[in-house]
Every structure is written in C-alpha cells, then in structure tokens.
Design a protein around this motif. Sequence first.
Motif, PDB file in Angstrom:
ATOM      1  N   ALA A  75      83.138  25.841 -23.322  1.00  0.00           N
ATOM      2  CA  ALA A  75      83.998  24.769 -23.817  1.00  0.00           C
ATOM      3  C   ALA A  75      83.160  23.648 -24.401  1.00  0.00           C
ATOM      4  O   ALA A  75      82.068  23.350 -23.903  1.00  0.00           O
ATOM      5  N   LEU A  76      83.698  23.036 -25.441  1.00  0.00           N
ATOM      6  CA  LEU A  76      83.007  21.964 -26.148  1.00  0.00           C
ATOM      7  C   LEU A  76      84.021  20.893 -26.522  1.00  0.00           C
ATOM      8  O   LEU A  76      85.118  21.200 -26.983  1.00  0.00           O
ATOM      9  N   ASP A  77      83.661  19.640 -26.280  1.00  0.00           N
ATOM     10  CA  ASP A  77      84.426  18.502 -26.774  1.00  0.00           C
ATOM     11  C   ASP A  77      83.491  17.700 -27.661  1.00  0.00           C
ATOM     12  O   ASP A  77      82.350  17.435 -27.270  1.00  0.00           O
ATOM     13  N   SER A  78      83.963  17.336 -28.842  1.00  0.00           N
ATOM     14  CA  SER A  78      83.139  16.493 -29.713  1.00  0.00           C
ATOM     15  C   SER A  78      83.941  15.258 -30.092  1.00  0.00           C
ATOM     16  O   SER A  78      85.139  15.309 -30.332  1.00  0.00           O
ATOM     17  N   PHE A  79      83.231  14.145 -30.097  1.00  0.00           N
ATOM     18  CA  PHE A  79      83.828  12.839 -30.376  1.00  0.00           C
ATOM     19  C   PHE A  79      83.189  12.304 -31.652  1.00  0.00           C
ATOM     20  O   PHE A  79      81.965  12.333 -31.791  1.00  0.00           O
ATOM     21  N   HIS A  80      84.024  11.826 -32.564  1.00  0.00           N
ATOM     22  CA  HIS A  80      83.548  11.450 -33.892  1.00  0.00           C
ATOM     23  C   HIS A  80      84.114  10.107 -34.327  1.00  0.00           C
ATOM     24  O   HIS A  80      85.319   9.868 -34.176  1.00  0.00           O
ATOM     25  N   VAL A  81      83.278   9.270 -34.901  1.00  0.00           N
ATOM     26  CA  VAL A  81      83.752   8.076 -35.595  1.00  0.00           C
ATOM     27  C   VAL A  81      84.133   8.567 -36.995  1.00  0.00           C
ATOM     28  O   VAL A  81      83.269   9.021 -37.757  1.00  0.00           O
ATOM     29  N   PRO A  82      85.421   8.551 -37.338  1.00  0.00           N
ATOM     30  CA  PRO A  82      85.900   9.166 -38.584  1.00  0.00           C
ATOM     31  C   PRO A  82      85.270   8.579 -39.847  1.00  0.00           C
ATOM     32  O   PRO A  82      84.930   7.394 -39.898  1.00  0.00           O
ATOM     33  N   THR A  83      85.171   9.448 -40.848  1.00  0.00           N
ATOM     34  CA  THR A  83      84.703   9.027 -42.168  1.00  0.00           C
ATOM     35  C   THR A  83      85.838   9.074 -43.184  1.00  0.00           C
ATOM     36  O   THR A  83      85.615   8.816 -44.362  1.00  0.00           O
ATOM     37  N   ALA A  84      87.045   9.404 -42.722  1.00  0.00           N
ATOM     38  CA  ALA A  84      88.220   9.427 -43.588  1.00  0.00           C
ATOM     39  C   ALA A  84      89.324   8.626 -42.906  1.00  0.00           C
ATOM     40  O   ALA A  84      89.253   8.351 -41.714  1.00  0.00           O
ATOM     41  N   ASP A  85      90.347   8.257 -43.684  1.00  0.00           N
ATOM     42  CA  ASP A  85      91.423   7.434 -43.134  1.00  0.00           C
ATOM     43  C   ASP A  85      92.377   8.210 -42.231  1.00  0.00           C
ATOM     44  O   ASP A  85      92.899   7.663 -41.278  1.00  0.00           O
ATOM     45  N   ASP A  86      92.624   9.465 -42.536  1.00  0.00           N
ATOM     46  CA  ASP A  86      93.645  10.210 -41.809  1.00  0.00           C
ATOM     47  C   ASP A  86      93.115  11.444 -41.085  1.00  0.00           C
ATOM     48  O   ASP A  86      93.877  12.286 -40.631  1.00  0.00           O
ATOM     49  N   THR A  87      91.791  11.560 -40.978  1.00  0.00           N
ATOM     50  CA  THR A  87      91.175  12.704 -40.309  1.00  0.00           C
ATOM     51  C   THR A  87      89.755  12.318 -39.912  1.00  0.00           C
ATOM     52  O   THR A  87      89.237  11.287 -40.339  1.00  0.00           O
ATOM     53  N   ILE A  88      89.130  13.139 -39.111  1.00  0.00           N
ATOM     54  CA  ILE A  88      87.741  12.880 -38.728  1.00  0.00           C
ATOM     55  C   ILE A  88      86.833  12.911 -39.955  1.00  0.00           C
ATOM     56  O   ILE A  88      85.899  12.137 -40.068  1.00  0.00           O
ATOM     57  N   GLY A  89      87.141  13.812 -40.863  1.00  0.00           N
ATOM     58  CA  GLY A  89      86.365  13.937 -42.097  1.00  0.00           C
ATOM     59  C   GLY A  89      85.670  15.276 -42.184  1.00  0.00           C
ATOM     60  O   GLY A  89      85.100  15.764 -41.209  1.00  0.00           O
ATOM     61  N   ASP A  90      85.747  15.872 -43.359  1.00  0.00           N
ATOM     62  CA  ASP A  90      85.155  17.190 -43.566  1.00  0.00           C
ATOM     63  C   ASP A  90      83.640  17.170 -43.392  1.00  0.00           C
ATOM     64  O   ASP A  90      83.047  18.179 -43.022  1.00  0.00           O
ATOM     65  N   ASP A  91      82.995  16.026 -43.652  1.00  0.00           N
ATOM     66  CA  ASP A  91      81.545  15.965 -43.492  1.00  0.00           C
ATOM     67  C   ASP A  91      81.153  16.164 -42.024  1.00  0.00           C
ATOM     68  O   ASP A  91      80.104  16.737 -41.728  1.00  0.00           O
ATOM     69  N   HIS A  92      81.991  15.742 -41.082  1.00  0.00           N
ATOM     70  CA  HIS A  92      81.756  16.013 -39.663  1.00  0.00           C
ATOM     71  C   HIS A  92      82.037  17.490 -39.356  1.00  0.00           C
ATOM     72  O   HIS A  92      81.195  18.190 -38.779  1.00  0.00           O
ATOM     73  N   THR A  93      83.233  17.935 -39.725  1.00  0.00           N
ATOM     74  CA  THR A  93      83.687  19.275 -39.346  1.00  0.00           C
ATOM     75  C   THR A  93      82.804  20.362 -39.931  1.00  0.00           C
ATOM     76  O   THR A  93      82.459  21.325 -39.241  1.00  0.00           O
ATOM     77  N   ARG A  94      82.421  20.220 -41.172  1.00  0.00           N
ATOM     78  CA  ARG A  94      81.580  21.242 -41.822  1.00  0.00           C
ATOM     79  C   ARG A  94      80.291  21.469 -41.041  1.00  0.00           C
ATOM     80  O   ARG A  94      79.928  22.608 -40.747  1.00  0.00           O
ATOM     81  N   VAL A  95      79.601  20.400 -40.675  1.00  0.00           N
ATOM     82  CA  VAL A  95      78.320  20.530 -39.969  1.00  0.00           C
ATOM     83  C   VAL A  95      78.540  21.048 -38.551  1.00  0.00           C
ATOM     84  O   VAL A  95      77.763  21.871 -38.058  1.00  0.00           O
TER      85      VAL A  95
END
Length: 137
Positions: A75-95
């Motif tokens: 199991a993995l939980d990841s916490f992100h400061v978003p780079t987009a207004d309505d989502t975490i941001g593809d730059d986070h998710t892609r990596v």
Amino acid sequence: MPEFFVTPGYGPRHLAALHYSQAVRIGDRVEISGQGGWDDDTVFPEHLEDEIVQAFDNVERTLATAGATWADVVALDSFHVPTADDTIGDDHTRVMVEQLRKRMGDRAPIWTQIGVAALGAPGMRVEIRATAVTGQG
C-alpha cells in the motif's frame, strides 16, 4: 513488540528535532512515515520531478532500514501540493506512475493520491508513505 527504525542520514536529525521514527516493524509488517524528496540535509531539489524521484529513493532507504524492499510494498499513500486548480496535476501523477512501474514492475500496490495545501517543510511538494509485508509467498 514494535521495533522502531531511523533512516541513516537525515533520520537522526528528524528524530532529535521532531521526535518521530521513520519506520516501525511489527512482525512481518513494516509501516514507514511519510518520506519527502529531501537530501540528508533536508534540502529539496529545484525541480518537482527530481523531488518525487528522491522521495521514492528515501522510501527505499527507509524500507531497507526496517528489512523490507519495494517488492514487499502492498500500500502507498502520496500527498501532493497541487500544480493545477482542479487536480493534483499531471506533472505529479506522471512521475509517480513512472517510478511505481520502475520500482515495482508488474506488481501494483493499492495507492491513494491526496492533494494538500501544505506539507511539513517549507518548499516540500510531495510526501510518500508505504506499508510493506515481508516474507510474502
């Protein structure tokens, strides 16, 4: 009985300053605290991609300290400061996805990705927490 671990490098300083351990092992289960993309001096890379990769490296170091590997992660939980207004941001998710595939191969853990307003250190943009079960058949 729980056995607590401190990651070599940054761990002793975090323990002294913030009073927390990096991992706990109870039997064959290993839980790690959230690992950021910091170096041993708790400095973050300039680029988000480098920070995420370093966070994965720190998860690996911390798992190893407690006798586990990426192959044991369930199991993995990841916490992100978003780079987009309505989502975490593809730059986070892609990596994140690239690193999961690289480190876990065909095995896919359960994963929850959470957007947050801020994390524990200034300039921190990602934190990863994992659960591992060693000795799996």
